[in-house]
Design an enzyme around this catalytic site. Structure first.
Site, short mmCIF file in Angstrom:
data_model
loop_
_atom_site.label_atom_id
_atom_site.label_comp_id
_atom_site.label_asym_id
_atom_site.label_seq_id
_atom_site.Cartn_x
_atom_site.Cartn_y
_atom_site.Cartn_z
N GLY A 90 28.63 -26.52 3.86
CA GLY A 90 28.99 -27.82 2.88
C GLY A 90 30.19 -27.42 2.13
CG ASP B 145 27.49 -21.48 -0.64
OD1 ASP B 145 27.82 -22.47 0.06
OD2 ASP B 145 26.41 -20.90 -0.54
CD GLN C 130 27.39 -21.45 7.96
OE1 GLN C 130 27.98 -21.29 9.21
NE2 GLN C 130 27.02 -22.65 7.60
#
Ligand code: IMP
Length: 448
Positions: A40, A13, A224
């Protein structure tokens, strides 16, 4: 020509999506090498937000080729959903996407097993994304996994599902008292997926090397972060793949000599989602402020991220593992309101239980590298250097000279402390909210 890897240097993130999107302009091919739809990547283009989980964010640019490598684990349902979502928003997905025939497939039983085993761990749970990632990699290593190429051969696929479910159902029923999974239903569902996905399946190892031989520029997109790497992260609180640079070679079939540079994506502070030690975590209102200002909620699961100060101990580790050639520092603007900003330079550890393996065993010592005994890491207290905040908006600044002097001092301090140059500073979520000091895709030139 430049083949560049973009790797997260923390616990994921870090804002890789935006950096990859920015570098994509100068790339011909964008390739994912590990992970799955646990990732994501958020990209904002002309006020439109796109969240990608499996497909490289290069798909948002016309004329680029995207590859999902053999090191990725694929949930066919999630992938088709993503393809549908992109097409629905007018993004073409067709001959611009190739999926490795050797990538492993996430099956419904992977998700069932993961959920049950997480529940059984109780307080010691990893805090996974619940997407079946870990069990899919377990099957890969146990040599019982199902690969994308098996979707092309219904007989092989059927036999593998049957064999695997005979073991898994025993576990589900006897160990977890859960419902069995019907092989016939899985078979029918996945054969439908196969029909839709077969046009994308290719020998991507051969393909990507052909592209490189022709002089095409490749951007390798990590998911990641290094501290979640199964070998080099804070094990067992990690994901189950090689998130650091080594994953490029195994996860795409690309030789290390083909890699020209490795860009670290470093958030100006630290976040972590899920369980595991986090020495610089802020459990007070400052942590909440960072979460709020940084919008720190998981792009995949929506879970609130744990927030804390920048940690040079973790970053030194990531630099050693990945051999970074530069840093993209992201979300600097999130720190705009703070009076003081801290950076952890080392960990202090008091060793009453004689757990430490250093020469000061049983006494207090300082760590400048991450200790691998989790009880030691959990007992570590950060030693901080305090810097002044700038208390001014840096949002959208595009030139280094326009940064407040304290913000510039923060960037300089990070460079000196870690002995690595900051190439890019991101000052907002939008594509153009960025200061580019050196574009690694464009070679060695630096613009100061
Ligand atoms: P898994 O990858 O779902 O097995 O989860 C293992 C650990 O990695 C958990 O702590 C997750 O929260 C974390 N994790 C997995 N993917 C991401 C990501 O994309 N960003 C941040 N953390 C992640």
């Amino acid at each position: 020509m430049a083949n560049i890897v973009v790797v997260g240097a923390q616990w994921g993130d870090e804002g890789k999506g935006k950096i990859v999107d920015m570098l994509t302009e100068n790339a011909d091919v964008i390739a994912r090498y590990q992970g799955g739809h646990n990732a994501g990547h958020t990209v904002v283009i002309k006020n439109k937000k796109y969240v990608l989980h499996l497909i490289p964010s290069g798909i948002l640019h016309r004329g680029k080729t995207c590859i999902i490598g053999n090191g990725v684990v694929i949930d066919p349902g999630a992938l088709l959903e993503e393809i549908r979502g992109l097409r629905h928003r007018g993004i073409p997905v067709g001959r611009n996407l190739f999926i490795s025939e050797s990538a492993h497939v996430i099956m419904p039983y992977h998700i069932a097993i993961e959920n049950k085993s997480e529940q059984a761990r109780g307080l010691k749970k990893i805090g996974t994304t619940g997407r079946g990632i870990g069990p899919a990699y377990v099957d890969k290593m146990a040599r019982s996994g199902i690969r994308m190429i098996d979707l092309m051969d219904s007989r092989v696929f059927k036999a593998k599902v049957k064999a695997n479910l005979s073991e898994v159902n025993y576990l589900l029923e006897r160990r977890y008292r859960a419902e069995k999974i019907n092989p016939g239903k899985v078979y029918s569902k996945y054969m439908k997926y196969a029909e839709a996905l077969i046009p994308f399946i290719a020998d991507t190892g051969v393909l990507i090397n052909k592209f490189m031989d022709k002089g095409k520029d490749v951007l390798f997109e990590g998911a990641q972060g290094t501290l979640l790497d199964v070998d080099h992260g804070t094990y067992p609180f990690v994901t189950s793949s090689s998130a650091s640079v080594g994953g490029v070679c195994t996860g795409l079939g690309v030789a290390p000599t083909k890699i020209d540079g490795v860009l670290a994506v470093v958030k100006a502070y630290t976040t972590r989602v899920g369980g595991g030690p986090f020495p610089t975590e802020l459990k007070d209102k400052l942590g909440k402020l960072l979460r709020l200002r940084g919008g720190e909620y998981g792009a995949t699961t929506g879970r609130p991220r744990r927030c804390g100060w920048l940690d040079a101990v973790g970053l030194r580790h990531a630099i050693r593992i990945n051999g970074f050639s530069g840093i993209a520092l992201t979300k600097l603007d999130v720190l705009d309101e703070l009076e003081k900003i801290k950076v952890c330079v080392a960990y202090r550890y008091e060793d009453p239980y004689k757990l430490c393996s250093c020469s000061r065993k049983g006494r207090a010592c300082n760590f400048t590298d991450i200790p691998h005994n989790n009880r030691v890491l959990e007992g570590c207290k950060p030693l901080y250097k305090e810097l002044s905040g700038w208390k001014r908006s840096t949002r959208g600044i595009r030139r280094l000279r326009d940064l407040p002097k304290q913000a510039r001092a923060y960037v300089d301090y990070i460079e000196d402390l870690l002995n690595i140059r900051v190439d890019v500073i991101s000052t907002g979520a939008k594509r153009d909210e960025v200061i580019v000091l050196r574009n690694p895709m464009k070679g060695k030139k630096r613009y100061r």
